[in-house]
Design a protein around this motif. Sequence first.
Motif, mmCIF file in Angstrom:
data_model
loop_
_atom_site.group_PDB
_atom_site.id
_atom_site.type_symbol
_atom_site.label_atom_id
_atom_site.label_comp_id
_atom_site.label_asym_id
_atom_site.label_seq_id
_atom_site.Cartn_x
_atom_site.Cartn_y
_atom_site.Cartn_z
ATOM 1 N N PHE A 87 -8.277 7.926 -5.102
ATOM 2 C CA PHE A 87 -7.290 7.999 -4.026
ATOM 3 C C PHE A 87 -5.941 8.421 -4.601
ATOM 4 N N TRP B 279 -3.571 7.424 0.016
ATOM 5 C CA TRP B 279 -4.946 7.008 0.278
ATOM 6 C C TRP B 279 -5.804 8.136 0.829
ATOM 7 N N ARG C 243 0.117 2.467 5.584
ATOM 8 C CA ARG C 243 -0.618 2.835 4.368
ATOM 9 C C ARG C 243 0.050 2.274 3.111
#
Length: 319
Positions: free
Chosen positions: A42, A46, A142
């Motif tokens: 990642f 992400w 995120r």
Amino acid sequence: MKIFAAHNPDAEIRKESSAGGVFSILASQILRAGGIVYGVGFNLEWKVVHLRIDNEDELWRIRGSKYVYSHIGTSITDACRDLDNGHKVLFSGTPCQVAAMRKRAGDNPNLLLVEVICHGAPEPKYWQRYLDEICTKHHRSRSDIQSINFRDKRTGWKDYSFTICFSEGKLFTQRHDDNLYMRAFLSDLTLREVCFRCPFKYPDGSHADITLGDFWGITQLAPEIDNNYGTTIVIARTSKGTEATALITTDNSEYKLEEIAKYNPALTTSANPSENKASFFKKYNEGKSILKTLNYFTKRPISESLYIKLARIKHKILR
């Protein structure tokens, strides 16, 4: 071609790996020899991308499966530059990505190509929208994500879970057959179109030196080594692959390709398009909630849901 089962003797690495942790053994060998390893991890947002790893402390970043087609970026060009500079290189990925690397670099003696047995790879756009909606649903962003694990073994290797760990210890975790993203993936709903006619299947399509995957036939073929911690089936396809796997401890048995493919058909057969794929794609493009859309197209019949619930209760009692 040699086919055998193996697992990493390091229990922690095996736990962090999708199957038996054999990829980490191969990668460590290359890194300890001063080489470079390319694999899938990642980035800070992400998104699923190919990464360049040059030390063992960073190897965790490319450990474990990510069920998204990775953005390969400049990795093939970078790997060729590393080869030109005299480095040993392990390049890993899906069979199509490995074939692209083989086409670019040829049969370079310093290059070891490792592919995964590939069911097919979902389009990244579905992963991006899914992740955004999960974060919104849990009042997170995120930037709050600490880790994502598509194959969390806390519920077992065969009954693995999908888990997102947010800051402050908050977890979003579901067994894979309860998770909407995984259900869509496993029912071929979100796969790329090219995955339905993959030319890189065994016995003749692979360009890898080594193929790695879950030993899903372990219960039938080798129950004596089945402890539900994860076991890798290893296919050493070339002499270079045989040499690279020579030091790996095995179960001392060899298997035939058709034996393995019987329980892991993705080795030899492309996925079939879901009958709902066109309808799903239409709703996705209309901007509908992907969680609601996935639920609509992957919803189980009540009878199936009840059967699964009862089976889990029975499993807990027997344990």
